[in-house]
Write an enzyme that holds these catalytic residues in place. Sequence first.
Site, PDB file in Angstrom:
ATOM      1  CG  MET A  30      -1.908  -1.183   1.187  1.00  0.00           C
ATOM      2  SD  MET A  30      -3.437  -0.879   2.097  1.00  0.00           S
ATOM      3  CE  MET A  30      -2.806  -0.559   3.735  1.00  0.00           C
ATOM      4  CG  HIS A  37       6.818  -1.896   2.383  1.00  0.00           C
ATOM      5  ND1 HIS A  37       6.721  -0.746   3.120  1.00  0.00           N
ATOM      6  CD2 HIS A  37       5.575  -2.447   2.393  1.00  0.00           C
ATOM      7  CE1 HIS A  37       5.472  -0.595   3.545  1.00  0.00           C
ATOM      8  NE2 HIS A  37       4.756  -1.621   3.127  1.00  0.00           N
ATOM      9  CD  GLN A  61      -6.282  -3.591   2.567  1.00  0.00           C
ATOM     10  OE1 GLN A  61      -6.154  -4.081   1.443  1.00  0.00           O
ATOM     11  NE2 GLN A  61      -5.317  -3.668   3.470  1.00  0.00           N
ATOM     12  N   GLY A 147       4.893 -10.291   4.090  1.00  0.00           N
ATOM     13  CA  GLY A 147       5.624 -10.183   5.354  1.00  0.00           C
ATOM     14  C   GLY A 147       4.946 -10.964   6.467  1.00  0.00           C
ATOM     15  CB  VAL A 176      12.111  -5.465   8.670  1.00  0.00           C
ATOM     16  CG1 VAL A 176      13.236  -4.450   8.844  1.00  0.00           C
ATOM     17  CG2 VAL A 176      12.460  -6.484   7.585  1.00  0.00           C
ATOM     18  CB  SER A 186       2.792   2.479   6.256  1.00  0.00           C
ATOM     19  OG  SER A 186       3.435   1.616   5.345  1.00  0.00           O
ATOM     20  NE  ARG A 187      -3.228   1.734   9.596  1.00  0.00           N
ATOM     21  CZ  ARG A 187      -3.533   0.703   8.794  1.00  0.00           C
ATOM     22  NH1 ARG A 187      -2.804  -0.392   8.818  1.00  0.00           N
ATOM     23  NH2 ARG A 187      -4.571   0.780   7.974  1.00  0.00           N
TER      24      ARG A 187
HETATM   25  P1  AMP Z   1       1.400  -2.915   3.507  1.00  0.00           P
HETATM   26  O1  AMP Z   1       1.967  -1.884   2.597  1.00  0.00           O
HETATM   27  O2  AMP Z   1       1.335  -2.493   4.938  1.00  0.00           O
HETATM   28  O3  AMP Z   1       0.091  -3.480   2.984  1.00  0.00           O
HETATM   29  O4  AMP Z   1       2.401  -4.132   3.496  1.00  0.00           O
HETATM   30  C1  AMP Z   1       2.812  -4.728   2.293  1.00  0.00           C
HETATM   31  C2  AMP Z   1       3.604  -5.965   2.599  1.00  0.00           C
HETATM   32  O5  AMP Z   1       4.750  -5.624   3.374  1.00  0.00           O
HETATM   33  C3  AMP Z   1       2.821  -7.004   3.418  1.00  0.00           C
HETATM   34  O6  AMP Z   1       3.113  -8.307   2.924  1.00  0.00           O
HETATM   35  C4  AMP Z   1       3.365  -6.803   4.802  1.00  0.00           C
HETATM   36  O7  AMP Z   1       3.278  -7.964   5.608  1.00  0.00           O
HETATM   37  C5  AMP Z   1       4.808  -6.461   4.507  1.00  0.00           C
HETATM   38  N1  AMP Z   1       5.397  -5.754   5.647  1.00  0.00           N
HETATM   39  C6  AMP Z   1       4.941  -4.618   6.235  1.00  0.00           C
HETATM   40  N2  AMP Z   1       5.708  -4.285   7.293  1.00  0.00           N
HETATM   41  C7  AMP Z   1       6.668  -5.251   7.385  1.00  0.00           C
HETATM   42  C8  AMP Z   1       7.756  -5.488   8.290  1.00  0.00           C
HETATM   43  N3  AMP Z   1       8.020  -4.662   9.319  1.00  0.00           N
HETATM   44  N4  AMP Z   1       8.519  -6.565   8.068  1.00  0.00           N
HETATM   45  C9  AMP Z   1       8.260  -7.411   7.050  1.00  0.00           C
HETATM   46  N5  AMP Z   1       7.257  -7.244   6.169  1.00  0.00           N
HETATM   47  C10 AMP Z   1       6.466  -6.183   6.337  1.00  0.00           C
END
Ligand code: AMP
Length: 281
Positions: A30, A37, A61, A147, A176, A186-187
Site C-alpha cells: 500500500m 517492504h 479493506q 511479510g 523487519v 507505515s502507520r
Molecule cells: P502494507 O503496505 O502495509 O500493505 O504491506 C505490504 C507488505 O509488506 C505485506 O506483505 C506486509 O506484511 C509487509 N510488511 C509490512 N511491514 C513489514 C515489516 N516490518 N517486516 C516485514 N514485512 C512487512
Amino acid sequence: MINVTAILETRANVRAARQAGKKIGFVPTMGALHDGHMALVREAKRRCDFVAASIFVNPTQFGPNEDFARYPRTFDADQWKLEAEGVDLLFAPSVEEMYPAGATTFINVDGIGDRLDGRSRPGHFRGVATVVAKLFHIMDPDIAFFGQKDAAQLAVIKRMVRDLMLPVEIAVVPIVREKDGLAMSSRNTYLSPEERRQATVLSRALRKVEKSYLNGEQDSAHLISVARKVFSEEPSVKVDYVEVIEADTLEAVPSAKNGTLVAVAAFIGKTRLIDNLLLNA
Ligand code: AMP
C-alpha cells in the site's frame, strides 16, 4: 523501472517477461515504503528474474471509521526506493481501475477471515482477499512475497490460494524491526514521540512471552497473562487482542508448542498497531 497504472499494459509487460523465460516475482504493497517492504523486494530480486511491485491503498479493506483518507501516501519517494532496488515494474492503479463501476464480486475466506484483525475490523479480510486475488490475476506471478508482520493476512491469503487453486507460491519474509524492537509499519508515522516510546510495548510483550515459553511455560492462558501484564505497564495503551493460536487456521490452542503463533494488536492513541512471533521458530 516501467511505471504503469493500466491493467492491460501491466499484463502485456509481465507476459513479455514470461515469454522471455523469466521467473516473475510480485510484491503487493500500500506504499509509504519502509525497510520491511524493501526486505520483500530484496527477497523477490534474489529468487526471481522479473520483479513487479504494486502500490495501491485498497479502499475495501478499510472500515468506515478507519484511516483510508489519511493513510500515508509518499508515491515519489516510494518510486525512487523501488527503482534503486532494481524493481522492473511498478503498478500503481487508480481505485477506478481496480474496482470498475458496479463491481460487486468479493472473496470471503470464511472462518479465518473473521479471526484476529478480521474480528476487530469486520470486512477487512474480505477487502484484502479480493484485492490480492485481482492483483494475482493481473500479474500472474510465479511467487508472491508477503511479510510475517501481517500474520493473519498471511493465513487468509494462503487459504485463498489453496482453496481457489491459484497457481502462485506464497513466500514469507520475516518481520523487519526498528532497533528498539518496534515492527516497522507505515502507520508508525502517525505516532507522536511519546506514543512512539509506548509502542515498543507490543514487541516487549511478545519477547516476554517467548522467554516464558522457552523457560518451559506452555499453557496459553498463562502466556496470554504474561503479555497482558507487560501491556498493563503502559496504561494508556489499549489492548485489542492477545492470542496464542495455530498459524494456518488462526484458531486458539490451549497449549503452545514450537511454531505456535503469538499475535497482538493494540491502540497507541488512535493508531492501531499489530505484531506477532512464532514461538521458537
Ligand atoms: P502494507 O503496505 O502495509 O500493505 O504491506 C505490504 C507488505 O509488506 C505485506 O506483505 C506486509 O506484511 C509487509 N510488511 C509490512 N511491514 C513489514 C515489516 N516490518 N517486516 C516485514 N514485512 C512487512
